[in-house]
Motif scaffolding. Sequence first.
Motif, mmCIF file in Angstrom:
data_model
loop_
_atom_site.group_PDB
_atom_site.id
_atom_site.type_symbol
_atom_site.label_atom_id
_atom_site.label_comp_id
_atom_site.label_asym_id
_atom_site.label_seq_id
_atom_site.Cartn_x
_atom_site.Cartn_y
_atom_site.Cartn_z
ATOM 1 N N HIS A 171 6.400 -15.977 -3.468
ATOM 2 C CA HIS A 171 6.164 -16.854 -4.612
ATOM 3 C C HIS A 171 6.081 -16.122 -5.939
ATOM 4 O O HIS A 171 6.229 -16.759 -6.999
ATOM 5 N N ARG A 172 5.838 -14.821 -5.924
ATOM 6 C CA ARG A 172 5.689 -14.068 -7.169
ATOM 7 C C ARG A 172 6.794 -13.037 -7.382
ATOM 8 O O ARG A 172 6.897 -12.453 -8.439
ATOM 9 N N GLY A 173 7.614 -12.820 -6.347
ATOM 10 C CA GLY A 173 8.737 -11.911 -6.481
ATOM 11 C C GLY A 173 8.359 -10.442 -6.565
ATOM 12 O O GLY A 173 9.172 -9.615 -6.963
ATOM 13 N N GLU A 174 7.141 -10.112 -6.189
ATOM 14 C CA GLU A 174 6.700 -8.717 -6.164
ATOM 15 C C GLU A 174 5.690 -8.539 -5.050
ATOM 16 O O GLU A 174 5.097 -9.506 -4.576
ATOM 17 N N ARG A 175 5.528 -7.298 -4.649
ATOM 18 C CA ARG A 175 4.601 -6.989 -3.564
ATOM 19 C C ARG A 175 3.226 -6.639 -4.105
ATOM 20 O O ARG A 175 3.101 -6.040 -5.175
ATOM 21 N N LEU A 176 2.217 -6.987 -3.339
ATOM 22 C CA LEU A 176 0.873 -6.486 -3.640
ATOM 23 C C LEU A 176 0.844 -5.009 -3.274
ATOM 24 O O LEU A 176 1.544 -4.577 -2.356
ATOM 25 N N ASP A 177 0.056 -4.236 -3.995
ATOM 26 C CA ASP A 177 -0.008 -2.809 -3.720
ATOM 27 C C ASP A 177 -1.406 -2.279 -4.000
ATOM 28 O O ASP A 177 -2.251 -2.984 -4.540
ATOM 29 N N ASP A 178 -1.623 -1.055 -3.574
ATOM 30 C CA ASP A 178 -2.922 -0.428 -3.784
ATOM 31 C C ASP A 178 -3.151 -0.201 -5.270
ATOM 32 O O ASP A 178 -2.327 0.416 -5.951
ATOM 33 N N ARG A 179 -4.252 -0.734 -5.748
ATOM 34 C CA ARG A 179 -4.707 -0.540 -7.120
ATOM 35 C C ARG A 179 -6.183 -0.883 -7.148
ATOM 36 O O ARG A 179 -6.702 -1.439 -6.176
ATOM 37 N N PRO A 180 -6.863 -0.568 -8.221
ATOM 38 C CA PRO A 180 -8.302 -0.857 -8.248
ATOM 39 C C PRO A 180 -8.587 -2.337 -7.972
ATOM 40 O O PRO A 180 -7.937 -3.225 -8.534
ATOM 41 N N GLY A 181 -9.522 -2.573 -7.075
ATOM 42 C CA GLY A 181 -9.916 -3.937 -6.736
ATOM 43 C C GLY A 181 -9.116 -4.563 -5.613
ATOM 44 O O GLY A 181 -9.381 -5.701 -5.231
ATOM 45 N N PHE A 182 -8.149 -3.852 -5.055
ATOM 46 C CA PHE A 182 -7.288 -4.371 -3.991
ATOM 47 C C PHE A 182 -7.427 -3.508 -2.743
ATOM 48 O O PHE A 182 -7.444 -2.283 -2.842
ATOM 49 N N ALA A 183 -7.504 -4.142 -1.570
ATOM 50 C CA ALA A 183 -7.560 -3.412 -0.302
ATOM 51 C C ALA A 183 -6.721 -4.156 0.728
ATOM 52 O O ALA A 183 -6.944 -5.337 0.984
ATOM 53 N N SER A 184 -5.767 -3.448 1.311
ATOM 54 C CA SER A 184 -4.959 -4.016 2.392
ATOM 55 C C SER A 184 -5.752 -3.959 3.687
ATOM 56 O O SER A 184 -6.288 -2.910 4.042
ATOM 57 N N LEU A 185 -5.811 -5.079 4.411
ATOM 58 C CA LEU A 185 -6.498 -5.076 5.699
ATOM 59 C C LEU A 185 -5.680 -4.362 6.775
ATOM 60 O O LEU A 185 -6.222 -3.942 7.793
ATOM 61 N N PHE A 186 -4.388 -4.201 6.556
ATOM 62 C CA PHE A 186 -3.561 -3.500 7.525
ATOM 63 C C PHE A 186 -3.612 -1.988 7.330
ATOM 64 O O PHE A 186 -3.246 -1.237 8.223
ATOM 65 N N ARG A 187 -4.039 -1.531 6.169
ATOM 66 C CA ARG A 187 -4.085 -0.103 5.897
ATOM 67 C C ARG A 187 -4.996 0.580 6.925
ATOM 68 O O ARG A 187 -6.099 0.116 7.196
ATOM 69 N N GLY A 188 -4.483 1.646 7.539
ATOM 70 C CA GLY A 188 -5.268 2.374 8.522
ATOM 71 C C GLY A 188 -5.233 1.775 9.915
ATOM 72 O O GLY A 188 -5.958 2.227 10.800
ATOM 73 N N THR A 189 -4.412 0.748 10.125
ATOM 74 C CA THR A 189 -4.277 0.144 11.451
ATOM 75 C C THR A 189 -2.859 0.393 11.970
ATOM 76 O O THR A 189 -2.006 0.923 11.251
ATOM 77 N N ALA A 190 -2.601 -0.021 13.190
ATOM 78 C CA ALA A 190 -1.250 0.103 13.754
ATOM 79 C C ALA A 190 -0.230 -0.677 12.927
ATOM 80 O O ALA A 190 0.960 -0.368 12.945
ATOM 81 N N ASP A 191 -0.695 -1.698 12.206
ATOM 82 C CA ASP A 191 0.197 -2.500 11.367
ATOM 83 C C ASP A 191 0.329 -1.941 9.953
ATOM 84 O O ASP A 191 0.894 -2.590 9.079
ATOM 85 N N GLY A 192 -0.177 -0.744 9.727
ATOM 86 C CA GLY A 192 -0.137 -0.122 8.399
ATOM 87 C C GLY A 192 1.216 -0.161 7.707
ATOM 88 O O GLY A 192 1.288 -0.433 6.504
ATOM 89 N N PRO A 193 2.331 0.086 8.425
ATOM 90 C CA PRO A 193 3.637 0.027 7.760
ATOM 91 C C PRO A 193 3.962 -1.356 7.172
ATOM 92 O O PRO A 193 4.828 -1.482 6.325
ATOM 93 N N LEU A 194 3.259 -2.379 7.634
ATOM 94 C CA LEU A 194 3.478 -3.738 7.127
ATOM 95 C C LEU A 194 2.396 -4.157 6.125
ATOM 96 O O LEU A 194 2.236 -5.350 5.847
ATOM 97 N N ALA A 195 1.678 -3.196 5.584
ATOM 98 C CA ALA A 195 0.548 -3.498 4.695
ATOM 99 C C ALA A 195 0.939 -4.440 3.562
ATOM 100 O O ALA A 195 0.200 -5.360 3.225
ATOM 101 N N HIS A 196 2.110 -4.244 2.987
ATOM 102 C CA HIS A 196 2.534 -5.096 1.860
ATOM 103 C C HIS A 196 2.610 -6.571 2.258
ATOM 104 O O HIS A 196 2.380 -7.447 1.431
ATOM 105 N N ALA A 197 2.922 -6.840 3.530
ATOM 106 C CA ALA A 197 3.125 -8.218 3.989
ATOM 107 C C ALA A 197 1.883 -8.842 4.598
ATOM 108 O O ALA A 197 1.835 -10.045 4.812
ATOM 109 N N GLY A 198 0.887 -8.040 4.875
ATOM 110 C CA GLY A 198 -0.309 -8.537 5.545
ATOM 111 C C GLY A 198 -1.355 -9.038 4.573
ATOM 112 O O GLY A 198 -1.083 -9.276 3.394
ATOM 113 N N PRO A 199 -2.574 -9.191 5.058
ATOM 114 C CA PRO A 199 -3.657 -9.706 4.217
ATOM 115 C C PRO A 199 -4.178 -8.648 3.247
ATOM 116 O O PRO A 199 -4.299 -7.476 3.594
#
Length: 167
Positions: free
Chosen positions: A33-61
């Motif tokens: 809907h926004r045409g860009e990916r969420l990424d690591d920046r202040p105030g943002f944390a990927s729930l997939f980061r550090g898990t087996a799904d880490g490579p899909l962090a941009h697409a996860g919660p």
Amino acid sequence: MALDVAERLTELRAAFPALRLYALVDGVQYENHRGERLDDRPGFASLFRGTADGPLAHAGPWLVDIEEAGDAIANDLAGLEREAPSVTWLITEADLHGLAQLLRLHLDVRIPDGRVALLRFWDPRVLASLANVLDPKQRETFFAHIHEWHLLRDGHRVHIGRKHAEA
């Protein structure tokens, strides 16, 4: 941000001043809907980061600390919430990284045949259904660190707390 959730946070802070507001955002919906990916920046944390799904962090919660991310992000996420089943709001005393770690613990569930499945609780449709199928003890465990979890269901604001589910 969602005005009704902001008003509720203000109301709750009268009794619980340490409460914070977070958005839980579906990365795929955001990108679609926004045409860009969420990424690591202040105030943002990927729930997939550090898990087996880490490579899909941009697409996860993604967990977003609304105070740290700012009003422009909050307003954008409130708009996205109205466009697609993509955003829920959490009111809790936990800090961003502690809350992200707690939520990571709920990503995988064991199904009756022994396999492990990804529990898409960041999707408001799944969250509403989940709240209705958990028994009281399971609900208490799942929502233990969440004061209230707000979502839109059929266009109406509902919230889930530790001991109840009105979703």
